[in-house]
Design a protein around this motif. Structure first.
Motif, short mmCIF file in Angstrom:
data_model
loop_
_atom_site.label_atom_id
_atom_site.label_comp_id
_atom_site.label_asym_id
_atom_site.label_seq_id
_atom_site.Cartn_x
_atom_site.Cartn_y
_atom_site.Cartn_z
N GLN A 32 0.78 -1.35 -0.15
CA GLN A 32 0.07 0.00 0.02
C GLN A 32 0.60 1.31 0.02
O GLN A 32 0.51 2.38 -0.48
CB GLN A 32 -0.92 0.05 1.31
CG GLN A 32 -2.00 -0.99 1.09
CD GLN A 32 -1.60 -2.58 1.64
OE1 GLN A 32 -0.51 -2.60 1.99
NE2 GLN A 32 -2.55 -3.26 1.66
N MET A 33 2.19 1.11 0.53
CA MET A 33 2.98 2.19 0.77
C MET A 33 4.34 2.02 0.34
O MET A 33 4.82 0.89 0.32
CB MET A 33 2.83 2.91 2.00
CG MET A 33 1.67 3.69 2.34
SD MET A 33 1.88 4.62 3.83
CE MET A 33 3.24 5.89 3.48
N GLY A 34 5.13 2.92 -0.02
CA GLY A 34 6.57 2.96 -0.15
C GLY A 34 7.33 4.05 0.34
O GLY A 34 6.60 5.11 0.53
N HIS A 35 8.54 4.09 0.56
CA HIS A 35 9.62 5.14 0.97
C HIS A 35 10.63 5.03 0.15
O HIS A 35 11.56 3.94 0.14
CB HIS A 35 9.67 4.99 2.51
CG HIS A 35 10.54 6.65 3.04
ND1 HIS A 35 11.99 6.43 3.29
CD2 HIS A 35 10.04 7.56 3.10
CE1 HIS A 35 12.24 7.55 3.61
NE2 HIS A 35 10.98 8.19 3.71
N SER A 36 11.24 5.99 -0.67
CA SER A 36 12.35 5.94 -1.62
C SER A 36 12.64 7.55 -1.84
O SER A 36 12.43 8.31 -1.10
CB SER A 36 11.73 5.21 -2.80
OG SER A 36 12.86 4.99 -3.61
N GLY A 37 13.25 7.63 -2.87
CA GLY A 37 13.82 8.88 -3.57
C GLY A 37 13.43 9.07 -4.84
O GLY A 37 13.28 8.07 -5.74
N MET A 60 2.00 14.20 -11.73
CA MET A 60 2.86 13.21 -12.47
C MET A 60 2.74 11.83 -12.09
O MET A 60 3.09 11.03 -12.90
CB MET A 60 4.27 13.71 -12.40
CG MET A 60 4.69 15.21 -12.97
SD MET A 60 4.58 15.29 -14.59
CE MET A 60 3.77 16.93 -14.87
N TYR A 61 2.48 11.63 -10.87
CA TYR A 61 2.47 10.35 -10.55
C TYR A 61 0.89 9.62 -10.49
O TYR A 61 0.70 8.36 -10.46
CB TYR A 61 2.72 10.14 -8.74
CG TYR A 61 4.42 10.20 -8.82
CD1 TYR A 61 5.28 10.60 -9.44
CD2 TYR A 61 4.74 9.60 -7.56
CE1 TYR A 61 6.45 10.83 -9.15
CE2 TYR A 61 5.96 9.74 -7.29
CZ TYR A 61 7.15 10.21 -7.95
OH TYR A 61 8.41 10.16 -7.81
N ILE A 86 -0.13 8.31 -5.11
CA ILE A 86 -0.24 9.69 -4.28
C ILE A 86 1.09 9.82 -3.77
O ILE A 86 1.52 8.95 -2.62
CB ILE A 86 -1.34 9.70 -3.27
CG1 ILE A 86 -2.65 9.76 -4.14
CG2 ILE A 86 -1.28 11.09 -2.89
CD1 ILE A 86 -3.87 9.68 -3.42
N PRO A 87 1.81 10.88 -3.90
CA PRO A 87 3.29 11.01 -3.37
C PRO A 87 3.19 12.07 -2.34
O PRO A 87 2.23 12.94 -2.38
CB PRO A 87 4.11 11.45 -4.46
CG PRO A 87 3.06 12.42 -5.57
CD PRO A 87 1.88 11.64 -5.25
N MET A 88 3.98 11.88 -1.36
CA MET A 88 3.90 12.93 -0.29
C MET A 88 5.57 13.29 0.18
O MET A 88 6.19 12.09 -0.03
CB MET A 88 2.99 12.47 1.11
CG MET A 88 1.64 12.58 0.94
SD MET A 88 0.68 11.91 2.37
CE MET A 88 -0.67 11.80 1.52
N ALA A 89 5.70 14.38 0.53
CA ALA A 89 7.39 14.58 1.05
C ALA A 89 7.29 13.46 2.10
O ALA A 89 6.67 13.66 3.00
CB ALA A 89 7.43 16.15 1.30
N GLY A 90 8.65 13.07 2.40
CA GLY A 90 8.78 11.86 3.19
C GLY A 90 10.21 12.27 3.96
O GLY A 90 10.94 11.29 4.13
N LEU A 109 5.42 6.97 -1.10
CA LEU A 109 4.39 6.84 -2.29
C LEU A 109 3.07 6.02 -1.56
O LEU A 109 3.35 4.95 -0.77
CB LEU A 109 5.19 5.66 -3.00
CG LEU A 109 6.41 6.14 -3.54
CD1 LEU A 109 7.24 5.17 -4.09
CD2 LEU A 109 6.13 7.35 -4.67
N ILE A 110 2.16 6.28 -2.02
CA ILE A 110 0.68 5.70 -1.43
C ILE A 110 -0.17 5.44 -2.65
O ILE A 110 -0.40 5.92 -3.51
CB ILE A 110 0.01 6.88 -0.71
CG1 ILE A 110 0.93 7.40 0.60
CG2 ILE A 110 -1.28 6.13 0.25
CD1 ILE A 110 0.33 8.53 1.40
N ASN A 111 -0.43 3.89 -2.60
CA ASN A 111 -1.30 3.46 -3.58
C ASN A 111 -2.71 4.03 -3.45
O ASN A 111 -3.35 4.21 -2.12
CB ASN A 111 -1.68 1.97 -3.20
CG ASN A 111 -2.37 1.34 -4.22
OD1 ASN A 111 -3.75 1.50 -4.32
ND2 ASN A 111 -2.18 0.66 -5.32
N GLU A 112 -3.22 4.87 -4.46
CA GLU A 112 -4.36 5.64 -4.22
C GLU A 112 -5.56 5.20 -4.01
O GLU A 112 -6.34 5.54 -3.09
CB GLU A 112 -4.76 6.10 -5.91
CG GLU A 112 -5.54 7.30 -5.82
CD GLU A 112 -5.61 8.04 -7.02
OE1 GLU A 112 -5.02 7.66 -8.22
OE2 GLU A 112 -6.82 8.75 -7.41
#
Lengths: 364, 364
Positions: free
Chosen positions: A99-104, A146-147, A153-157, A255-258
């Motif tokens: 459901q989520m990711g954390h990356s660059g 863009m995503y 759905i991206p958010m600052a992390g 990164l979040i799965n919409e």
């Protein structure tokens, strides 16, 4: 079936029975039943599990969400390779494997050319400038746009702050010293170095140390003193260049799965958003607090030789960067759109910070 | 516990509840009812209601908390003077008249001499440096210790960034121009200016404009372009000094009545904490994003004359500041304790930022 589900089931069942017994006030109790539904999310990352700084951002996020939701939304964090490889985080979230990711964001520039603009570009904005653009300058809306085709759905992390130019086996005294230099460096900075005659190499975090040790590469950038000390690069290269050019403030991303986000009740959606925001600052705070102590250890305990890039090398790299950016904008509509917003905001906040922070740094 | 046992347990529970009906065995249900208990909090502030930046921080906090808690904790925000005067926020929270407050820590230096160190001091840390010290350098723990005797738990509540030296009717060309100058300026900076021969005046936000207009004061500092434009100071003074010295990064504060916080269930306590953290970054982002546009309006539309303090004035003020700090530490044990932590952290992060951000500002 897991324990949490059973607990919820038991409570729900209890309420259902209670309602049938008592007759009134059913609406409120139904509401309770809906709200006591629990959700379990997987969060995949591009970092080793519990890696200092980068890897602790998703751990802190999970802790915040678990506690704020009273256990209604629990987030399980996976290190790179535990569920999916580090560079497949984007696809995993897009496809709903997690459901989520954390990356660059710059890791996805092959897929989305504009993505580095939301993370870090050479001679770009600093950490606080990037945050200002994302949250009050239209940056986040463009990022979401863009995503969106990927259902993400991206958010600052978080932000690791200004990244050091890196570790080198030999000194860089002129542009000539960059010719043929094999260096591990990702994103658009790699493109810039290539035009300066170097050979950029892409390696995951785990591969860098041995490549530097064996001489397969002549130099590497990684993050900054706090993370670089942990990786032990001082044992494989003599010179540490503090100059800031390739990533002046590196923004990380959630990164979040919409679809997964929209399935949550409104309160849990907000908990996800606010937890991400709190982690965004917290990560920068941690890097800012810990980098200097690590730098002192590198210099005093490990006798690292500190160097700065010569001014002419920096201005040459800056010129090449301007060319690379112009070409990126000419080649991709999305990049052009985001770049127009990014560069206008950067010009404005740069002149503001020249008047304020820069002046202050000169005389304090 | 195995599945068969759980299955049996669920069925047993069902029967127990079914048999007892509404009568007893309400424990689980009580738990649900406890969790659905609602709390209504009052949040008093030192700013006009909905004032840009400063006043929007508590509004955003209330919005976050209301939404994340699904309405279980609702926060009502009061502007200065609506429930208590702006400078009585601390006492109101201490006494429990309001569960929360939003203000600036240096307003309480008469009560707690060390309090300005958690907000802003002359030649002190910038916004991100202060955040790093508070959250990863022991600052927050010291802040909590200093406020504990008053039954208040403090949390960082936003930062307005670097504040401009201010508005003056006449130019400041040397230390002589400070002699006899009546200036509105709070905190330890007022002390510094007094020793430089000026006459510091304390005025609430609402009184400044008319005092400047009438000539009751010769100059004032307030926040920065974004807030200063809204106050219309350009109509009452000709010269706007951008120099940073008295508040290099002004941290705001949330004040929370300790007893009220501890009465909340754990999940709501965490919601309060994380919402405050998210607002802390958000406020700085907003100031960073909006200050430059406001500055352009001031210069281009309102013909404001921009000036910088002469270097010798800045270094003189810096010397006086060092004396004032040493005296504060000698006079108050609490100040001495916090100052030791603050200044050690500042020295360290200053040398780190000299190497990174300062260098970058020089060549980007």
């Amino acid at each position: 079936m897991n324990m949490q589900f059973l607990k919820t089931f038991v409570i729900s069942l209890f309420l259902v029975v209670f309602i049938s017994g008592c007759g009134d006030n059913k609406e409120e109790l139904n509401q309770q039943i809906v709200e006591s539904k629990t959700y379990k999310w997987k969060l995949v990352t591009s970092w080793p599990k519990n890696f200092p700084g980068l890897g602790m951002a998703p751990e802190k996020f999970a802790e915040y969400v678990n506690e704020m939701s009273g256990g209604r939304l629990t987030v399980q964090v996976y290190g790179a390779g535990e569920l999916v490889p580090g560079f497949e985080v984007f696809d995993a979230v897009s496809q709903g494997t997690a459901q989520m990711g954390h990356s660059g964001s710059y890791y996805w520039k092959g897929k989305i050319p504009s993505s580095p603009l939301f993370g870090a570009i050479p001679f770009g904005m600093t950490a606080t400038e990037l945050n200002a653009w994302l949250h009050y300058g239209g940056g986040l809306e463009l990022w979401q746009e863009m995503y969106k085709p990927f259902g993400i759905i991206p958010m600052a992390g978080g932000n690791s702050g200004a990244q050091f130019a890196g570790w080198f086996k030999k000194e860089i005294q002129s542009m000539d010293d960059l010719k043929g230099l094999k260096m591990r460096i990702p994103g658009l900075a790699g493109e810039v170095l290539q035009r300066a005659g170097a050979v950029p190499v892409t390696l995951t975090g785990g591969e860098i140390y041995s490549s530097l040790q064996s001489g397969a590469i002549d130099g590497t950038e990684w993050v900054g003193p706090y993370n670089d000390l942990a990786f032990g690069f001082y044992q494989a290269a003599t010179y540490y260049y503090s100059s800031i050019w390739h990533e002046p403030g590196t923004g990380l991303e959630f990164l979040i799965n919409e679809k997964a986000l929209k399935e949550l009740p409104k309160d849990l959606q907000k908990i996800v958003e606010v937890a991400a925001r709190a982690v965004n600052e917290s990560t920068l705070d941690e890097y800012n607090a810990r980098n200097n102590a690590a730098l002192q250890t590198l210099v005093e305990k490990h006798n690292v030789q500190m160097r700065k890039l010569p001014p002419e090398v920096i201005s040459e790299l800056k010129e090449i960067t301007a060319q690379v950016m112009a070409e990126q904008a000419a080649n991709d509509e999305g990049f052009a759109k985001v770049w127009a917003s990014y560069s206008a905001f950067h010009d404005s906040i740069k002149s503001y910070h020249d008047l304020t922070l820069k002046e202050y740094f000169m005389h304090r």
